[in-house]
Design a protein around this motif. Structure first.
Motif, PDB file in Angstrom:
ATOM      1  N   MET A   1       0.838  -1.214   0.000  1.00  0.00           N
ATOM      2  CA  MET A   1       0.000   0.000   0.000  1.00  0.00           C
ATOM      3  C   MET A   1       0.864   1.251   0.000  1.00  0.00           C
ATOM      4  O   MET A   1       0.481   2.279  -0.557  1.00  0.00           O
ATOM      5  N   PHE A   2       2.017   1.181   0.630  1.00  0.00           N
ATOM      6  CA  PHE A   2       2.907   2.338   0.713  1.00  0.00           C
ATOM      7  C   PHE A   2       4.173   2.069  -0.097  1.00  0.00           C
ATOM      8  O   PHE A   2       4.757   0.997   0.000  1.00  0.00           O
ATOM      9  N   ARG A   3       4.578   3.049  -0.884  1.00  0.00           N
ATOM     10  CA  ARG A   3       5.772   2.938  -1.678  1.00  0.00           C
ATOM     11  C   ARG A   3       6.982   3.347  -0.856  1.00  0.00           C
ATOM     12  O   ARG A   3       6.875   4.073   0.125  1.00  0.00           O
ATOM     13  N   SER A   4       8.141   2.871  -1.282  1.00  0.00           N
ATOM     14  CA  SER A   4       9.383   3.232  -0.614  1.00  0.00           C
ATOM     15  C   SER A   4       9.902   4.536  -1.224  1.00  0.00           C
ATOM     16  O   SER A   4      10.258   4.579  -2.404  1.00  0.00           O
ATOM     17  N   LEU A   5       9.917   5.570  -0.429  1.00  0.00           N
ATOM     18  CA  LEU A   5      10.386   6.876  -0.886  1.00  0.00           C
ATOM     19  C   LEU A   5      11.603   7.305  -0.083  1.00  0.00           C
ATOM     20  O   LEU A   5      11.786   6.888   1.065  1.00  0.00           O
ATOM     21  N   LYS A   6      12.411   8.140  -0.700  1.00  0.00           N
ATOM     22  CA  LYS A   6      13.530   8.732   0.016  1.00  0.00           C
ATOM     23  C   LYS A   6      13.014   9.830   0.946  1.00  0.00           C
ATOM     24  O   LYS A   6      11.939  10.392   0.736  1.00  0.00           O
ATOM     25  N   ARG A   7      13.817  10.119   1.948  1.00  0.00           N
ATOM     26  CA  ARG A   7      13.356  11.069   2.959  1.00  0.00           C
ATOM     27  C   ARG A   7      13.075  12.438   2.353  1.00  0.00           C
ATOM     28  O   ARG A   7      12.081  13.086   2.695  1.00  0.00           O
ATOM     29  N   TYR A   8      13.922  12.870   1.440  1.00  0.00           N
ATOM     30  CA  TYR A   8      13.711  14.201   0.871  1.00  0.00           C
ATOM     31  C   TYR A   8      12.429  14.255   0.049  1.00  0.00           C
ATOM     32  O   TYR A   8      11.786  15.310  -0.040  1.00  0.00           O
ATOM     33  N   GLN A   9      12.019  13.124  -0.559  1.00  0.00           N
ATOM     34  CA  GLN A   9      10.772  13.104  -1.311  1.00  0.00           C
ATOM     35  C   GLN A   9       9.568  13.276  -0.389  1.00  0.00           C
ATOM     36  O   GLN A   9       8.615  14.004  -0.713  1.00  0.00           O
ATOM     37  N   ILE A  10       9.610  12.617   0.765  1.00  0.00           N
ATOM     38  CA  ILE A  10       8.517  12.774   1.738  1.00  0.00           C
ATOM     39  C   ILE A  10       8.473  14.199   2.248  1.00  0.00           C
ATOM     40  O   ILE A  10       7.392  14.803   2.384  1.00  0.00           O
ATOM     41  N   VAL A  11       9.642  14.767   2.522  1.00  0.00           N
ATOM     42  CA  VAL A  11       9.698  16.150   3.014  1.00  0.00           C
ATOM     43  C   VAL A  11       9.131  17.109   1.969  1.00  0.00           C
ATOM     44  O   VAL A  11       8.365  18.035   2.290  1.00  0.00           O
ATOM     45  N   VAL A  12       9.479  16.895   0.706  1.00  0.00           N
ATOM     46  CA  VAL A  12       8.974  17.765  -0.360  1.00  0.00           C
ATOM     47  C   VAL A  12       7.453  17.665  -0.471  1.00  0.00           C
ATOM     48  O   VAL A  12       6.749  18.691  -0.571  1.00  0.00           O
ATOM     49  N   ASP A  13       6.916  16.441  -0.431  1.00  0.00           N
ATOM     50  CA  ASP A  13       5.468  16.275  -0.575  1.00  0.00           C
ATOM     51  C   ASP A  13       4.715  16.883   0.600  1.00  0.00           C
ATOM     52  O   ASP A  13       3.684  17.552   0.419  1.00  0.00           O
ATOM     53  N   VAL A  14       5.197  16.662   1.804  1.00  0.00           N
ATOM     54  CA  VAL A  14       4.525  17.233   2.983  1.00  0.00           C
ATOM     55  C   VAL A  14       4.630  18.759   2.967  1.00  0.00           C
ATOM     56  O   VAL A  14       3.654  19.467   3.282  1.00  0.00           O
ATOM     57  N   SER A  15       5.785  19.284   2.608  1.00  0.00           N
ATOM     58  CA  SER A  15       5.946  20.745   2.543  1.00  0.00           C
ATOM     59  C   SER A  15       5.012  21.354   1.505  1.00  0.00           C
ATOM     60  O   SER A  15       4.397  22.413   1.745  1.00  0.00           O
ATOM     61  N   LEU A  16       4.889  20.694   0.358  1.00  0.00           N
ATOM     62  CA  LEU A  16       3.983  21.183  -0.670  1.00  0.00           C
ATOM     63  C   LEU A  16       2.538  21.161  -0.180  1.00  0.00           C
ATOM     64  O   LEU A  16       1.765  22.100  -0.454  1.00  0.00           O
ATOM     65  N   ALA A  17       2.160  20.120   0.542  1.00  0.00           N
ATOM     66  CA  ALA A  17       0.801  20.039   1.084  1.00  0.00           C
ATOM     67  C   ALA A  17       0.541  21.152   2.100  1.00  0.00           C
ATOM     68  O   ALA A  17      -0.555  21.731   2.136  1.00  0.00           O
ATOM     69  N   VAL A  18       1.552  21.445   2.924  1.00  0.00           N
ATOM     70  CA  VAL A  18       1.395  22.524   3.919  1.00  0.00           C
ATOM     71  C   VAL A  18       1.230  23.872   3.226  1.00  0.00           C
ATOM     72  O   VAL A  18       0.358  24.684   3.593  1.00  0.00           O
ATOM     73  N   VAL A  19       2.045  24.129   2.219  1.00  0.00           N
ATOM     74  CA  VAL A  19       1.919  25.386   1.469  1.00  0.00           C
ATOM     75  C   VAL A  19       0.565  25.454   0.780  1.00  0.00           C
ATOM     76  O   VAL A  19      -0.098  26.518   0.777  1.00  0.00           O
TER      77      VAL A  19
END
Length: 392
Positions: free
Chosen positions: A1-19
């Motif tokens: 269900m969850f893909r393996s992502l690098k830490r910076y990818q998760i940080v980018v996606d969460v930051s984009l969602a917050v913005v």
């Protein structure tokens, strides 16, 4: 269900969602100021907060879990329609979610995203035409063309996002396949190189050790009667060992650096090979008829030398002490025929163990020829035919 992502990818996606949340929430709150039409609709400010928060969550996990992101987006859309909210800026997240389902989702999520493009367009059209927020006039003949136009536009917009994701998915798969093919080709080349070096190592070491053992055994028995024999044998052992050591060092250098050529003997070195075998106590008879026409290709010379070297090594190791080893070479215009015949000790099976026969057959095949080795009437015979023109 969850893909393996690098830490910076998760940080980018969460930051984009917050913005996205910080920009969209004030706009959604100001855009819907009147009372909502849903039966259980909360105050507009709270509805805007929940609505934007849901779509921001879908945006945050779109690459981590495209299926979960699609489910959250559908939940947000249903809740938005249940409250009677009009389409707003927060709905832009739906396009990113559909893109993610096509680009990163599993096969099931991939097709669920495709189906959602059409189902979502139909739901949007129905909601805009007969929903509580826009459909006060009901469905009339005048609204049908507008509904069709809305349906086509919605399908085009949603499906375009999904299609872009599908193209990215195809490009990523093509790149991965290309990289996998390149890795496989590199591994194949490396394996072929290892096999070639192992084959050269076997030929050099096996032959040299066979000569050394034969000389040592002969000198041990003959030293009592004639000490000079032992001296000559030791000289032969020294020369053979030094030559083998030089070849082994060259092969080991190839393993470390992959530079330079391995030992590349030619037919000019055959006389030295014959001499080593004769000094080991073998009665060797060589018949070359006809002689080589000019200078044969280097690959053919190498194959002939290595096959003869291994065949004579087998004769040293498994051959009967009495009797002679016969070598016949026929250099014809289009091919060279090689025949090595030696008597064997009764019960010996020179072709049953080791890698010598396999190595000789590989040598012949690499040069485009063929090789047969068998025990016939108490003699072990190696026959090879190699085309002069090179590998076929």
């Amino acid at each position: 269900m969850f893909r393996s992502l690098k830490r910076y990818q998760i940080v980018v996606d969460v930051s984009l969602a917050v913005v996205f949340f910080l920009v969209t929430w004030p706009i959604e709150t100001l855009a819907v100021t009147g009372g909502l039409q849903g039966s259980f609709a909360p105050p507009p400010s709270l509805a805007s907060l929940v609505n934007v928060l849901i779509f921001a969550g879908a945006l945050a996990v779109r690459r981590l879990s495209p299926g979960l992101s699609l489910g959250i987006a559908w939940a947000g859309a249903v809740l938005q329609m249940g409250w009677g909210r009009p389409p707003g800026l927060a709905d832009i997240a739906i396009f990113a979610v559909l893109y993610a389902t096509a680009a990163y989702g599993t096969q099931l999520v991939f097709w669920l995203g495709f189906a959602s493009s059409f189902v979502g367009a139909l739901v949007i059209t129905i909601y805009l035409v007969i929903g509580p927020y826009f459909g006060s006039a009901g469905v009339t003949w005048s609204t049908i063309p507008i509904a069709l136009a809305v349906l086509v536009a919605a399908v085009f917009a949603l499906l375009l996002s999904w299609t872009i994701g599908a193209l990215v998915r195809t490009a990523v798969r093509a790149r991965e396949n290309r990289e996998a093919q390149q890795r496989a080709e590199a591994e194949t080349v490396a394996e072929q190189e290892r096999v070639r070096i192992a084959r050269d190592m076997h030929d050099v070491v096996a032959h040299s050790l066979a000569v050394v053992i034969a000389q040592a055994d002969g000198a041990r028995y003959a030293a009592a009667a004639d000490p000079a024999v032992a001296t000559d044998a030791l000289a032969t052992i020294s020369t053979t060992a030094r030559s083998a050591l030089a070849d082994v060092r060259l092969l080991l250098g190839q393993l470390r650096h992959r530079q330079g050529d391995g030992p590349q003997p030619t037919i000019a070195d055959l006389e030295e090979l014959y001499a080593q075998v004769r000094t080991a106590g073998v009665q060797l008879r060589v018949d070359v008829d006809p002689a080589p026409p000019g200078e044969p290709p280097a690959a053919v010379q190498l194959a002939v030398y290595r096959i003869l070297q291994e065949a004579l090594t087998n004769a040293l190791r498994h051959g009967a002490p009495e009797g002679s080893v016969d070598v016949r070479l026929s250099w014809l215009p289009d091919r060279v025929e090689l025949d090595v015949r030696n008597p064997v000790v009764p019960g010996a099976q020179p072709g049953r163990s080791g890698h010598g026969i396999i190595g000789m057959r590989e040598r012949a095949q690499l040069a485009g020829g063929r090789l047969d080795a068998a025990d016939e009437g108490g003699a072990f015979i190696v026959r090879a035919v190699i085309p002069i023109g090179g590998a076929g």
